[in-house]
Design a protein around this motif. Structure first.
Motif, PDB file in Angstrom:
ATOM      1  N   GLY A  78       3.304 -57.524 -41.206  1.00 32.27           N
ATOM      2  CA  GLY A  78       3.522 -58.288 -42.426  1.00 32.27           C
ATOM      3  C   GLY A  78       4.992 -58.496 -42.748  1.00 32.27           C
ATOM      4  N   VAL A  79       5.859 -58.323 -41.753  1.00 31.78           N
ATOM      5  CA  VAL A  79       7.296 -58.399 -42.013  1.00 31.78           C
ATOM      6  C   VAL A  79       7.733 -59.822 -42.372  1.00 31.78           C
ATOM      7  CG1 VAL A  79       8.139 -58.688 -39.648  1.00 31.78           C
ATOM      8  CG2 VAL A  79       9.491 -57.411 -41.294  1.00 31.78           C
ATOM      9  N   LYS A  80       7.056 -60.835 -41.853  1.00 31.62           N
ATOM     10  CA  LYS A  80       7.387 -62.214 -42.240  1.00 31.62           C
ATOM     11  C   LYS A  80       7.077 -62.427 -43.720  1.00 31.62           C
ATOM     12  CE  LYS A  80       6.629 -67.112 -41.333  1.00 31.62           C
ATOM     13  NZ  LYS A  80       7.072 -67.387 -42.677  1.00 31.62           N
ATOM     14  N   LEU A  81       5.937 -61.935 -44.160  1.00 32.91           N
ATOM     15  CA  LEU A  81       5.562 -62.013 -45.579  1.00 32.91           C
ATOM     16  C   LEU A  81       6.586 -61.277 -46.446  1.00 32.91           C
ATOM     17  CD1 LEU A  81       3.397 -62.776 -47.741  1.00 32.91           C
ATOM     18  CD2 LEU A  81       2.314 -60.587 -47.212  1.00 32.91           C
ATOM     19  N   ALA A 113       1.668 -50.765 -45.165  1.00 25.50           N
ATOM     20  CA  ALA A 113       0.447 -51.321 -45.763  1.00 25.50           C
ATOM     21  C   ALA A 113      -0.091 -52.501 -44.956  1.00 25.50           C
ATOM     22  CB  ALA A 113       0.704 -51.737 -47.203  1.00 25.50           C
ATOM     23  N   HIS A 114       0.746 -53.079 -44.105  1.00 25.85           N
ATOM     24  CA  HIS A 114       0.313 -54.186 -43.238  1.00 25.85           C
ATOM     25  C   HIS A 114       0.218 -53.723 -41.785  1.00 25.85           C
ATOM     26  CE1 HIS A 114       1.677 -56.499 -46.770  1.00 25.85           C
ATOM     27  NE2 HIS A 114       0.714 -57.311 -46.406  1.00 25.85           N
ATOM     28  N   HIS A 115      -0.150 -52.457 -41.588  1.00 23.65           N
ATOM     29  CA  HIS A 115      -0.250 -51.876 -40.253  1.00 23.65           C
ATOM     30  C   HIS A 115      -1.206 -52.632 -39.349  1.00 23.65           C
ATOM     31  CE1 HIS A 115      -4.255 -50.213 -41.018  1.00 23.65           C
ATOM     32  NE2 HIS A 115      -3.806 -50.086 -42.258  1.00 23.65           N
ATOM     33  N   ASP A 116      -2.148 -53.344 -39.939  1.00 25.12           N
ATOM     34  CA  ASP A 116      -3.158 -54.054 -39.153  1.00 25.12           C
ATOM     35  C   ASP A 116      -2.734 -55.470 -38.760  1.00 25.12           C
ATOM     36  OD1 ASP A 116      -3.222 -54.751 -41.823  1.00 25.12           O
ATOM     37  OD2 ASP A 116      -5.395 -54.740 -41.987  1.00 25.12           O
ATOM     38  N   ALA A 117      -1.561 -55.908 -39.201  1.00 23.37           N
ATOM     39  CA  ALA A 117      -1.037 -57.229 -38.823  1.00 23.37           C
ATOM     40  C   ALA A 117      -0.168 -57.080 -37.570  1.00 23.37           C
ATOM     41  CB  ALA A 117      -0.210 -57.821 -39.961  1.00 23.37           C
ATOM     42  N   GLY A 123       8.559 -58.204 -35.371  1.00 20.36           N
ATOM     43  CA  GLY A 123       7.943 -59.515 -35.193  1.00 20.36           C
ATOM     44  C   GLY A 123       8.065 -60.082 -33.798  1.00 20.36           C
ATOM     45  N   GLN A 124       9.128 -59.712 -33.088  1.00 14.41           N
ATOM     46  CA  GLN A 124       9.338 -60.280 -31.761  1.00 14.41           C
ATOM     47  C   GLN A 124       9.367 -59.231 -30.655  1.00 14.41           C
ATOM     48  OE1 GLN A 124      12.641 -63.019 -31.700  1.00 14.41           O
ATOM     49  NE2 GLN A 124      12.141 -63.804 -33.720  1.00 14.41           N
ATOM     50  N   MET A 125      10.152 -58.176 -30.843  1.00 15.87           N
ATOM     51  CA  MET A 125      10.321 -57.189 -29.791  1.00 15.87           C
ATOM     52  C   MET A 125       9.067 -56.333 -29.566  1.00 15.87           C
ATOM     53  SD  MET A 125      13.832 -55.081 -29.503  1.00 15.87           S
ATOM     54  CE  MET A 125      13.380 -53.378 -29.467  1.00 15.87           C
ATOM     55  N   ILE A 148      10.463 -48.865 -50.500  1.00 16.50           N
ATOM     56  CA  ILE A 148       9.667 -50.050 -50.835  1.00 16.50           C
ATOM     57  C   ILE A 148       9.334 -50.820 -49.563  1.00 16.50           C
ATOM     58  CG2 ILE A 148       9.702 -52.278 -52.039  1.00 16.50           C
ATOM     59  CD1 ILE A 148      11.514 -50.856 -54.173  1.00 16.50           C
ATOM     60  N   ASN A 149      10.329 -51.042 -48.708  1.00 16.71           N
ATOM     61  CA  ASN A 149      10.088 -51.756 -47.451  1.00 16.71           C
ATOM     62  C   ASN A 149       9.153 -50.975 -46.539  1.00 16.71           C
ATOM     63  OD1 ASN A 149      11.660 -53.984 -48.093  1.00 16.71           O
ATOM     64  ND2 ASN A 149      13.503 -53.186 -47.107  1.00 16.71           N
ATOM     65  N   ALA A 150       9.340 -49.654 -46.435  1.00 19.93           N
ATOM     66  CA  ALA A 150       8.486 -48.837 -45.571  1.00 19.93           C
ATOM     67  C   ALA A 150       7.024 -48.906 -46.025  1.00 19.93           C
ATOM     68  CB  ALA A 150       8.974 -47.392 -45.548  1.00 19.93           C
ATOM     69  N   CYS A 151       6.799 -48.810 -47.326  1.00 18.71           N
ATOM     70  CA  CYS A 151       5.425 -48.878 -47.838  1.00 18.71           C
ATOM     71  C   CYS A 151       4.818 -50.258 -47.596  1.00 18.71           C
ATOM     72  CB  CYS A 151       5.387 -48.524 -49.317  1.00 18.71           C
ATOM     73  SG  CYS A 151       5.669 -46.772 -49.657  1.00 18.71           S
TER      74      CYS A 151
END
Length: 186
Positions: free
Chosen positions: A67-70, A59-63, A29-31, A52-55
């Protein structure tokens, strides 16, 4: 000289999944936005809760932040009832199971992880993960599990790159698949 792709490997360990996401909030998100495109992982790998976290992140590769905040928000809202279900009927069935008089259709494990399975099915945009692999934005996503019968590690891989489907380790079995919630939950 061609650059090697960057991979993100996430471990298992139950509640450590929430800690992983805390670290990933900073890294992705920051670095990563400060370092640029070369700091964006294109291979995602995990086992257990790390799967689960990796998937979810892949799945949010385009964010911008994957999508880590979500994902962090999901972890913050997660209560025990969203992971396991245990009611009075489960307790009596469990007691029967422990003393050796289990009934057909009764519990096969200590806790019913159905709520976690529902969360993984519904919270991860699986189509977007598949599209990222198809489009080449994701080089690959792997989920590792243990085959109880053989003791081998089974690595389920969704990729278009044949090079990701190889290991010299005889105790590792590779399976090219279209990943689903069942793989992440394995």
């Amino acid at each position: 000289m061609e650059e090697s792709p960057l991979a993100l490997v996430l471990s298992g360990g139950g509640a450590r999944g929430a800690y992983e996401v805390g670290v990933l909030r900073y890294i992705l998100g920051q670095m990563t936005p400060r370092l640029g495109e070369q700091a964006r992982p294109s291979i995602f790998s995990g086992t257990s809760v790390g799967a689960i976290n990796a998937c979810a992140i892949a799945a949010h590769h385009d964010a911008a932040d994957f999508g880590v905040k979500l994902l962090a928000d999901r972890w913050m809202q997660l209560g025990l009832d969203a992971v396991f279900k245990l009611g009075w009927g489960d307790l009596t069935g469990l007691a029967r199971w422990m003393v050796g008089s289990a009934r057909p259709g009764g519990p096969r494990s200590l806790l019913d992880a159905g709520p976690l399975a529902d969360l993984v099915r519904n919270a991860i945009p699986w189509r977007n993960l598949h599209q990222g692999v198809t489009d080449g934005r994701l080089l690959g996503v792997t989920v590792s599990a243990t085959d109880i019968e053989t003791g081998h590690t089974v690595v389920f891989v969704e990729t278009q790159a044949e090079a990701l489907l190889y290991s010299r380790d005889r105790a590792v079995d590779w399976a090219a698949v279209r990943l689903t919630a069942q793989h992440a939950l394995a």
